[in-house]
Design a protein around this motif. Structure first.
Motif, PDB file in Angstrom:
ATOM      1  N   LYS A 385       0.849  -1.188   0.000  1.00 23.25           N
ATOM      2  CA  LYS A 385       0.000   0.000   0.000  1.00 23.25           C
ATOM      3  C   LYS A 385       0.888   1.243   0.000  1.00 23.25           C
ATOM      4  O   LYS A 385       1.917   1.289   0.674  1.00 23.25           O
ATOM      5  CB  LYS A 385      -0.901   0.013   1.245  1.00 23.25           C
ATOM      6  N   LYS A 386       0.483   2.229  -0.778  1.00 25.18           N
ATOM      7  CA  LYS A 386       1.205   3.489  -0.747  1.00 25.18           C
ATOM      8  C   LYS A 386       1.009   4.171   0.608  1.00 25.18           C
ATOM      9  O   LYS A 386      -0.101   4.156   1.156  1.00 25.18           O
ATOM     10  CB  LYS A 386       0.705   4.431  -1.847  1.00 25.18           C
ATOM     11  N   ASP A 389      -1.705   6.671   0.410  1.00 31.75           N
ATOM     12  CA  ASP A 389      -3.062   6.118   0.474  1.00 31.75           C
ATOM     13  C   ASP A 389      -3.431   5.744   1.900  1.00 31.75           C
ATOM     14  O   ASP A 389      -4.597   5.885   2.310  1.00 31.75           O
ATOM     15  CB  ASP A 389      -3.178   4.879  -0.435  1.00 31.75           C
ATOM     16  N   TYR A 390      -2.440   5.264   2.652  1.00 35.57           N
ATOM     17  CA  TYR A 390      -2.700   4.946   4.056  1.00 35.57           C
ATOM     18  C   TYR A 390      -3.098   6.216   4.809  1.00 35.57           C
ATOM     19  O   TYR A 390      -4.024   6.198   5.641  1.00 35.57           O
ATOM     20  CB  TYR A 390      -1.450   4.315   4.686  1.00 35.57           C
ATOM     21  N   ASP A 393      -6.755   6.979   3.860  1.00 33.73           N
ATOM     22  CA  ASP A 393      -7.699   6.032   4.462  1.00 33.73           C
ATOM     23  C   ASP A 393      -7.874   6.261   5.954  1.00 33.73           C
ATOM     24  O   ASP A 393      -8.955   6.014   6.507  1.00 33.73           O
ATOM     25  CB  ASP A 393      -7.217   4.589   4.228  1.00 33.73           C
TER      26      ASP A 393
END
Length: 440
Positions: A385-386, A389-390, A393
């Protein structure tokens, strides 16, 4: 004019007779008259002159004139030559702003070096009107309508009660010589456009425009005091400060009758202007994450707050963390230790403590801030996961992102510090040695 000036100085408590003064003298009409008046008052003066190199030999002639004037009055003279045009280009500002920055910074230096109590400039009543009109044209709050203050900190303007015509008459009566600046009649500069093109039109509409504008300014100053009292009272309900950040409660701001005005008065000292304030207000009903910038500050539209912080350069340096180590990075203290796995090992539930399989790591590890493209395998999740992006989220604010640290082994991220380990470096039943890192 001399008696009127003395009464004005005493009434406004601008300075005392026994105080030493730094006088900004360009060589033009206004500053020459101010210097002559102070000489008649037998004040202890130091003269400061700036050569901005904007008028070739005329600029050098101004400097020579001021030096000789200082000798005539037996006042010490300090002069300096500035590369004004280069400074303006390097800083992306106008010549007018460049000259202002350069002279006032230097004036303060000379004031301190010569033990002067105040810096005196020769601004007068006409300058007040011009300043108000310039502020109106550029966009301003109530403060911009109050003109020029007679005294602000160490800066004093004794000639504000006098018009340009009064000053000129005084110079003629006392046969004072002064330097004519031919650029004053050019309309390349904003102030000259106001002086030569706008004010004459206003005088056609109202021949007493000067008197009217000065009366307006006096009323605006009274209104400003009432206005500021209300602004400060309301501010308590929606503004807070925390660890160098200014927190503006969005819900509280929205409840105000005039949120634009309140936000303008709050943020204007940090370099935010009227158009920018409107954009910030329009962002209040949008999603969080939008940023607004001035030269030295940034404003984040977070979930519940507008967060104002001073801008700082992002730190892209890497810091080594060895097997048994301790380092301090800003407000964060990182401590590590390597030990054999005990028979009964219990995982810490503290998010600020992480334990790894030491045999899978490459020492020394590195601590750094995140950058675009960073990826890891968050423990408890499938696949890569980038980091960006974490963040999304998990609803990280921009401030949270900027403050986030990564612990890195080789080129692989092993821990988004304080949040999530990488699954590949977790402790398993086969783990023999444990590397523990804590941050506080």
């Amino acid at each position: 004019m001399h008696r009127k000036l003395v009464r004005h100085i005493e009434k406004e408590e601008l300075f005392n007779r026994n105080e030493k003064l730094l006088i900004a003298v360009s060589g033009g009409l206004d500053s020459v008259v101010l210097l002559h008046l102070l000489h008649k008052m037998e004040m202890d003066c130091v003269v400061a002159h700036c050569n901005f190199q904007l008028r070739g030999q005329d600029s050098d002639g101004d400097e020579d004139f001021v030096i000789n004037l200082g000798k005539e009055y037996n006042f010490p003279v300090h002069s300096i030559t500035f590369e004004t045009t280069d400074y303006a280009k390097e800083n992306g500002i106008s010549i007018e702003m460049a000259a202002r920055d350069l002279r006032y910074n230097w004036f303060e230096t000379i004031r301190k070096e010569n033990d002067c109590q105040y810096i005196l400039t020769a601004h007068h009543a006409d300058d007040v009107i011009e300043t108000v009109l310039i502020n109106l044209a550029r966009g301003t709050g109530i403060h911009g309508l109050t003109g020029i203050k007679a005294k602000k900190g160490k800066l004093v303007r004794p000639l504000l009660p006098f018009t340009r015509e009064e000053i000129k008459t005084y110079a003629e009566q006392n046969e004072l010589e002064y330097r004519e600046d031919y650029t004053n009649i050019q309309t390349d500069f904003v102030r000259n456009k106001i002086r030569h093109q706008v004010i004459p039109v206003l005088e056609e509409i109202n021949p007493a425009i000067q008197k009217t504008m000065n009366e307006n300014v006096r009323r605006f100053r009274d209104v400003e005091q009432i206005y500021n009292q209300d602004i400060l009272k309301k501010r308590l309900s929606f503004v807070d400060q925390e660890e160098g950040r200014l927190l503006i409660l969005i819900a509280g701001l929205k409840k105000l009758t005039s949120p634009v005005s309140h936000l303008y008065e709050l943020l204007q000292p940090y370099g935010f202007h009227s158009r920018g304030i409107v954009n910030i207000i329009e962002s209040l009903d949008s999603i969080s994450g939008k940023m607004f910038y001035t030269e030295n500050y940034q404003l984040l539209r977070d979930r519940d707050y507008l967060v104002l912080t001073e801008k700082g350069e992002k730190d892209f340096r890497e810091y080594q963390l060895d097997k048994n180590d301790r380092i301090e990075l800003g407000e964060c203290v990182f401590e590590s230790k390597l030990f054999d796995r005990p028979l009964e090992f219990k995982f810490s539930t503290d998010p600020h403590v992480a334990c790894f399989d030491a045999d899978k790591l490459t020492f020394p590890l590195k601590l750094r801030k995140w950058k675009e493209g960073d990826m890891f395998h968050p423990i408890g999740m499938k696949g890569r996961k980038k980091v960006s992006d974490y963040f999304i989220d998990n609803k990280f604010s921009l401030t949270d992102k900027e403050n986030a640290w990564l612990l890195v082994s080789g080129e692989e991220i092993v821990w988004l510090v304080g949040h999530r380990m990488d699954d590949r470096y977790k402790i398993t039943k086969d783990t023999l040695s444990i590397y523990q890192v804590s941050v506080g």
